[in-house]
Design a protein around this motif. Structure first.
Motif, PDB file in Angstrom:
ATOM      1  N   PRO A  51       0.776  -1.242   0.000  1.00 36.06           N
ATOM      2  CA  PRO A  51       0.000   0.000   0.000  1.00 36.06           C
ATOM      3  C   PRO A  51       0.805   1.288   0.000  1.00 36.06           C
ATOM      4  O   PRO A  51       0.250   2.347  -0.270  1.00 36.06           O
ATOM      5  CB  PRO A  51      -0.776  -0.108   1.314  1.00 36.06           C
ATOM      6  N   CYS A  52       2.091   1.238   0.314  1.00 36.74           N
ATOM      7  CA  CYS A  52       2.857   2.469   0.546  1.00 36.74           C
ATOM      8  C   CYS A  52       3.569   2.922  -0.730  1.00 36.74           C
ATOM      9  O   CYS A  52       4.393   2.191  -1.294  1.00 36.74           O
ATOM     10  CB  CYS A  52       3.881   2.247   1.652  1.00 36.74           C
ATOM     11  N   CYS A  53       3.223   4.128  -1.192  1.00 38.20           N
ATOM     12  CA  CYS A  53       3.906   4.683  -2.363  1.00 38.20           C
ATOM     13  C   CYS A  53       5.364   4.952  -1.998  1.00 38.20           C
ATOM     14  O   CYS A  53       5.653   5.692  -1.045  1.00 38.20           O
ATOM     15  CB  CYS A  53       3.213   5.972  -2.809  1.00 38.20           C
ATOM     16  N   LEU A  54       6.288   4.373  -2.740  1.00 39.54           N
ATOM     17  CA  LEU A  54       7.704   4.525  -2.416  1.00 39.54           C
ATOM     18  C   LEU A  54       8.244   5.888  -2.813  1.00 39.54           C
ATOM     19  O   LEU A  54       9.350   6.258  -2.416  1.00 39.54           O
ATOM     20  CB  LEU A  54       8.508   3.422  -3.111  1.00 39.54           C
ATOM     21  N   GLN A  55       7.440   6.653  -3.585  1.00 44.02           N
ATOM     22  CA  GLN A  55       7.896   7.975  -4.003  1.00 44.02           C
ATOM     23  C   GLN A  55       7.515   9.060  -2.994  1.00 44.02           C
ATOM     24  O   GLN A  55       8.323   9.927  -2.667  1.00 44.02           O
ATOM     25  CB  GLN A  55       7.324   8.312  -5.377  1.00 44.02           C
ATOM     26  N   CYS A  56       6.287   8.991  -2.461  1.00 44.15           N
ATOM     27  CA  CYS A  56       5.855  10.046  -1.535  1.00 44.15           C
ATOM     28  C   CYS A  56       5.435   9.525  -0.168  1.00 44.15           C
ATOM     29  O   CYS A  56       5.156  10.321   0.736  1.00 44.15           O
ATOM     30  CB  CYS A  56       4.710  10.857  -2.142  1.00 44.15           C
ATOM     31  N   GLY A  57       5.370   8.203   0.010  1.00 41.12           N
ATOM     32  CA  GLY A  57       4.998   7.628   1.290  1.00 41.12           C
ATOM     33  C   GLY A  57       3.512   7.549   1.553  1.00 41.12           C
ATOM     34  O   GLY A  57       3.093   7.169   2.656  1.00 41.12           O
ATOM     35  N   ALA A  58       2.675   7.905   0.586  1.00 41.20           N
ATOM     36  CA  ALA A  58       1.229   7.898   0.801  1.00 41.20           C
ATOM     37  C   ALA A  58       0.710   6.476   1.011  1.00 41.20           C
ATOM     38  O   ALA A  58       1.156   5.526   0.367  1.00 41.20           O
ATOM     39  CB  ALA A  58       0.514   8.541  -0.381  1.00 41.20           C
TER      40      ALA A  58
END
Length: 570
Positions: free
Chosen positions: A391-398
């Motif tokens: 679930p965690c976007c590796l670019q922004c952490g969302a």
């Protein structure tokens, strides 16, 4: 006035008064139930995916949901669910057609011994032809499968003989059958098995008379072992995942299938006593719903739709007062009731038929709607999303909640954000500061007395923050005072739909602990939104990457803006 056969009919007999003049979310197309269901009655469920939702709500309403095939006490809730324990009353998986149900009875009582006993799947796994998705990864051996089947059929007999009420949801008319003995399966054999001759099977599409005959035969057999059994019939509103007929469009195939099943239910309920039809299909698909009870895939039924069905079900069959509707149209009722906003949440269900969707072209990988990132990793403590995706976007952490909030904000009409001065309050954000004319960020605990933070914000967002503030009402009041007359607050609370009332966080000794409060359906009252004249709209938004739902609450100071938002959602 001239009298004629229509003169004295009640209003539900007329489209104008029975449908067009009714609020869609309040429509009740059921006129009477032929019997009642008490909380002590043992209620069994069977049928298509939609039957799982009925089972879930019966449990939640305190009814005796009958389970005769339970998981080991050592299994966790997640493990039991993964192996389909408790999904239905016994571990029979989806029974899409009336023929499957009749077969199940005959197999359980030794009246039918099919030629197909075991299939081999990917990696040599052993597959039960009649429950192809019941065991994740398949069974380890033929012996394990046969032993599990034997105890399963014992559990089926126990369910049939002990139930008081059977709620059956018919889903399909299409089925694949063995040419040799006419036995049908829940899935096309070639889709799930690797060791079979596809020429031994053929596609069958049942007609009304065949469905009626199969169901009447089943009812008579059931009542031979359980004379008092009452039956509630429904038709699943979920469209076909795919049709096996190459010359038909899946939409027309769906219309045929549901029409046959609905017509059959009418004949069946007329032919046998204590058999009732529950109009779940009509509630979900009728024009009064304007498509709002289907999710973005136009197939999955939203939680708002399921709740509407169960509200009607419980009112007629159990005599329970109607639950509050969850319609967006009611979000502009007096502020005290405004939190009952629209619900667009997808409901998870285990459906064998979903495997057919894998044959369709796969969509492109979803992108994070906050930064456009395409790579995702596990969430905090290695957590995965409900669908198993990272679930965690590796670019922004969302995470899911941030993208769900962003999705709601992106759905606001026109340039609703571009002119606003915004405050992203708290440690988590679900908005991009570039969306606003100006934007500040600050921790919640630093807002009071901070000279850099002043009143006059047109937008304020908070994600999972107020739960961790001891004086949460005072904090909410401060946020409210910082809003301009055109101001909008967007707040994500932790699962407020899971509880009726806000609960304080207390440890075993009765002392406050974080989170200091977990909000419920009464959060609008908890924060005094009525006195503040805040229009409150609750929106259940699906994360565009994982599909996980997060409820987002929008608090409008301007009721006109709230009306415009609701109109845009319809």
């Amino acid at each position: 006035m001239k009298q004629h056969p229509y003169s004295q009919l009640p209003k539900h007999c007329f489209w104008s008064r029975g449908v067009a003049d009714q609020a869609g979310e309040l429509l009740d197309p059921m006129t009477a139930a032929p019997f009642q269901i008490g909380r002590q009655d043992k209620v069994a469920t069977a049928g298509s995916c939609f039957a799982q939702h009925i089972a879930r709500h019966l449990r939640a309403a305190g009814f005796h949901f009958l389970v005769t095939e339970a998981a080991s006490p050592m299994a966790t809730e997640q493990e039991a669910s993964a192996y389909n324990y408790g999904t239905f009353s016994a571990r029979y998986g989806n029974l899409y057609t009336a023929r499957q149900l009749l077969q199940l009875y005959r197999r359980a009582y030794g009246q039918l011994v099919p030629g197909d006993t075991v299939w081999r799947g990917a990696g040599g796994a052993y597959i039960d032809p009649f429950r192809p998705a019941i065991q994740p990864g398949g069974f380890a051996s033929r012996e394990e499968l046969l032993a599990d089947r034997a105890q399963h059929l014992r559990a089926v007999r126990a369910a049939f003989e002990s139930l008081d009420v059977l709620v059956l949801t018919l889903g399909l008319t299409e089925a694949w059958e063995a040419a040799a003995d006419g036995v049908v399966f829940p899935l096309c054999p070639a889709v799930v098995a690797d060791d079979i001759d596809a020429g031994r099977y053929r596609l069958r599409n049942f007609r009304v008379a065949e469905v009626v005959d199969d169901m009447l035969a089943f009812i008579d057999l059931l009542r031979a072992v359980n004379p008092g059994a009452r039956i509630v019939l429904t038709v699943s509103p979920v469209p076909l995942a795919a049709t096996g007929h190459a010359d038909q469009h899946v939409l027309t195939a769906t219309t045929y299938s549901k029409s046959v099943l609905r017509a059959a239910c009418g004949e069946i309920s007329d032919a046998r006593p204590l058999v009732a039809y529950m109009p779940s299909y009509e509630i979900i698909t009728g024009s009064h719903a304007r498509g709002r009870y289907f999710a973005d895939d136009l197939r999955s039924v939203t939680e708002a739709g399921v709740r509407h069905v169960m509200r009607v079900f419980l009112q007629h069959f159990a005599g329970l007062a109607a639950l509050p509707p969850t319609a967006a149209a009611l979000a502009l009722a007096p502020p005290a009731a405004a939190h009952a906003g629209a619900m667009q949440e997808l409901v998870k269900a285990n459906c064998d038929e979903e495997v057919l969707l894998q044959a369709a072209p796969r969509p492109a990988a979803p992108a994070c709607n906050l930064c456009g990132g395409l790579r995702f990793g596990p969430g905090p403590a290695g957590r995965m999303a409900q669908n198993g995706d990272a679930p965690c976007c590796l670019q922004c952490g969302a995470l899911e909640r941030h993208r769900s909030l962003a999705r709601v904000l992106q759905s606001l009409p026109g340039d609703a954000l571009r002119w606003r001065r915004a405050l992203l309050a708290g440690a988590e954000q679900g908005a991009d500061r570039r969306w606003f004319a100006a934007c500040d960020q600050a921790p919640l605990e630093e807002l009071a007395g901070n000279p850099a933070i002043a009143a006059g914000y047109d937008f304020i967002s908070v994600v999972y923050g107020l739960e961790f503030v001891r004086q949460d009402r005072e904090q909410f009041d401060l946020l409210y005072r910082m809003l301009t007359p055109k101001g909008l607050m967007a707040i994500c609370f932790i699962a407020p739909d899971e509880r009726a009332a806000t609960a304080r966080g207390l440890n075993d000794e009765g002392r406050a602990q974080q989170p200091y409060q977990l909000y419920g359906a009464d959060l609008a009252e908890h924060f005094g939104c009525g006195a503040k004249d805040l229009a409150t709209v609750a929106v259940d938004s699906a994360d565009p990457c994982s599909g996980s739902a997060q409820r987002v609450h929008l608090f409008f100071r301007d009721h006109g803006e709230a009306s415009a938002y609701l109109a845009a959602c319809r």
